[in-house]
Write a protein that holds these residues in place. Sequence first.
Motif, mmCIF file in Angstrom:
data_model
loop_
_atom_site.group_PDB
_atom_site.id
_atom_site.type_symbol
_atom_site.label_atom_id
_atom_site.label_comp_id
_atom_site.label_asym_id
_atom_site.label_seq_id
_atom_site.Cartn_x
_atom_site.Cartn_y
_atom_site.Cartn_z
ATOM 1 N N ALA A 170 -12.088 10.905 -14.892
ATOM 2 C CA ALA A 170 -10.663 10.563 -14.818
ATOM 3 C C ALA A 170 -10.321 9.918 -13.483
ATOM 4 N N LYS A 171 -10.877 10.419 -12.415
ATOM 5 C CA LYS A 171 -10.616 9.832 -11.098
ATOM 6 C C LYS A 171 -11.089 8.390 -11.042
ATOM 7 N N GLU A 172 -12.322 8.159 -11.503
ATOM 8 C CA GLU A 172 -12.871 6.809 -11.441
ATOM 9 C C GLU A 172 -12.112 5.849 -12.348
ATOM 10 N N GLU A 173 -11.617 6.346 -13.458
ATOM 11 C CA GLU A 173 -10.912 5.496 -14.418
ATOM 12 C C GLU A 173 -9.503 5.153 -13.951
ATOM 13 N N LEU A 174 -8.807 6.109 -13.325
ATOM 14 C CA LEU A 174 -7.373 5.969 -13.115
ATOM 15 C C LEU A 174 -6.927 5.697 -11.684
ATOM 16 N N LEU A 175 -7.559 6.311 -10.705
ATOM 17 C CA LEU A 175 -6.936 6.368 -9.386
ATOM 18 C C LEU A 175 -6.857 5.021 -8.666
ATOM 19 N N ALA A 176 -7.934 4.253 -8.680
ATOM 20 C CA ALA A 176 -7.880 2.951 -8.007
ATOM 21 C C ALA A 176 -6.813 2.065 -8.642
ATOM 22 N N GLN A 177 -6.742 2.075 -9.979
ATOM 23 C CA GLN A 177 -5.720 1.281 -10.659
ATOM 24 C C GLN A 177 -4.312 1.799 -10.351
ATOM 25 N N ALA A 178 -4.174 3.114 -10.271
ATOM 26 C CA ALA A 178 -2.868 3.689 -9.940
ATOM 27 C C ALA A 178 -2.431 3.280 -8.542
ATOM 28 N N GLY A 179 -3.367 3.270 -7.616
ATOM 29 C CA GLY A 179 -3.044 2.877 -6.248
ATOM 30 C C GLY A 179 -2.634 1.422 -6.136
ATOM 31 N N ARG A 180 -3.152 0.582 -7.034
ATOM 32 C CA ARG A 180 -2.780 -0.839 -7.049
ATOM 33 C C ARG A 180 -1.575 -1.118 -7.934
ATOM 34 N N GLY A 181 -1.048 -0.086 -8.563
ATOM 35 C CA GLY A 181 0.115 -0.264 -9.430
ATOM 36 C C GLY A 181 -0.205 -0.892 -10.764
ATOM 37 N N ASP A 225 0.815 -1.225 0.000
ATOM 38 C CA ASP A 225 0.000 0.000 0.000
ATOM 39 C C ASP A 225 0.842 1.265 0.000
ATOM 40 N N LEU A 226 2.033 1.210 -0.574
ATOM 41 C CA LEU A 226 2.902 2.382 -0.623
ATOM 42 C C LEU A 226 2.713 3.207 -1.891
ATOM 43 N N LEU A 227 1.900 2.716 -2.821
ATOM 44 C CA LEU A 227 1.597 3.496 -4.022
ATOM 45 C C LEU A 227 0.321 4.313 -3.865
ATOM 46 N N SER A 228 -0.399 4.068 -2.794
ATOM 47 C CA SER A 228 -1.692 4.738 -2.600
ATOM 48 C C SER A 228 -1.710 5.583 -1.325
ATOM 49 N N LEU A 229 -0.542 5.919 -0.816
ATOM 50 C CA LEU A 229 -0.459 6.627 0.464
ATOM 51 C C LEU A 229 -1.271 7.916 0.492
ATOM 52 N N LEU A 230 -1.227 8.678 -0.597
ATOM 53 C CA LEU A 230 -1.858 9.993 -0.613
ATOM 54 C C LEU A 230 -3.267 9.973 -1.205
ATOM 55 N N LEU A 231 -3.727 8.794 -1.631
ATOM 56 C CA LEU A 231 -5.071 8.696 -2.183
ATOM 57 C C LEU A 231 -6.097 8.529 -1.080
#
Length: 379
Positions: free
Chosen positions: A108-119, A54-60
Amino acid sequence: MDFTFSEEQQAALEAAKAQFAGVAPDGVPSPALTPGAVADDFDRTLWARLADADLLSLLLDSEYGGAGLDPITLCLVLRESAKALARVPLLEHTAAATTVQAHGSTEAKEELLAQAGRGELTLTVAAHGRTGHDPAELAVVARQRTDDTWVLDGTQTAVPWAHTANFVLVPAHTHDSGRTVLALVPRAHEGVVLADQFSTTGERLAELHLDSARVAAKYLLDADGAWEELRLLLTTGTCALALGLGEKVLEMTSGYTARREQFGHPIATFQAVAVQAADRYIDLRAMEATLWQAAWRISSGAPGALPAAGDVATAKIWASEGIRRVVQTAQHLHGGFGADTDYSLHRYHAWAKHLELSLGPAAAHEETLGDLLAAHPLG
C-alpha cells in the motif's frame, strides 16, 4: 514546551502563505444562496499548486518524496488555508497518508504514498460514524475471509470529499474480536454506495454505505492504536483550521469597526465594541495555546499528566467554543452588513459552524476529558 518554530516549519509556513494569498473566499457561489453543493469538486488548481510547493507531502518520508516533518508543520499550513477558506482536502489527505505510512502494508505504501505526495491521487477519511455522534469505529463491521480479503458492512456519515477522492480510509471493528482496524476503500468499488449530503459550508459530503465491500488484505491497517492516532491528528488539524478562520474573522471585524463611524467617531473607539473585540482576542489566544500544546504532544510523544488525548480534547473544547463566539461577535459588530451575501463574513460563519461540530462539539470533548481525568487522577 517550546513555542519556537524550526526553520523547516517556518519555511513551510511561508510557502503556505504564498499559495493561499491569492485564493478568493468567494470563489464559489454562496452556500446561503445555493440549495445543493457550491461545487462538484474541490479546487483542483489550488491542489496542483500545493503539490508543486511540496505542501501535500510535508509529513511523508523522503523515500516517498516528502519532507519528513511533523503535525505542528501541518497545523501551521492548515491555519493559513482556513483564512482563505481553501476548498481542498488537505487535512484528510495528509492525515490518511501519514497513517498509511506509519501502519500500512509495504504494498500500500509503494502504491499510494508517492502519488499522494504529488497530488496525483487523493485520500480522505470517514471519521463521523453512523450518525455523527457515535464512535466511528463501531459503524462498520470487518470480516476476514479465507481468501485473505476483508468484507466491510456498515455506514459512515458526513464523509468529506468522498465523491472525488480515490480512497476513503474507513475505521471498522472486527466481527470476531471487536478490535479496531482501518481499511482503504476505493471510491469506485463494488459494494460502495455514496449518497449526497451537504455541509453548512455548501461543500458536498457523502453518506458512505458499504454492502459486502471486499478489500484486499494489503489495504487493511490493523496496528493497535492506528485509529486513535489518526483521530487525534484529525481533531488537532480541525483546531488549527478553527484558529486560522477565527483570526481572519477578527481581522475583518477590526477593519470594519475602524472604518464604520457613528456620531462622528469610528465604532472601534466605543468601549462596548472594544471590550467585545478584546474578549474574542483572548479566545483566539487560548485557542492558539491549546492547539500548539496538543500538536506538540502528538508530534513529540512527550509524556504528561494525561495522555495526549487530554490535550487534544482541551484544544477542541476551546476551538469549538471559541470559534462560535468569534463569529457571533463579528456578526453583531458588523450589524446588517455582516449578513450581506455579497460580503464574505457569512461564508466564514458557515465554515465556523462546520468546524465547531466536526469530530465532536465541545460537550463531547468535555466528556472525554472528564473520563481521562477520572482514569488518571492528578496527584
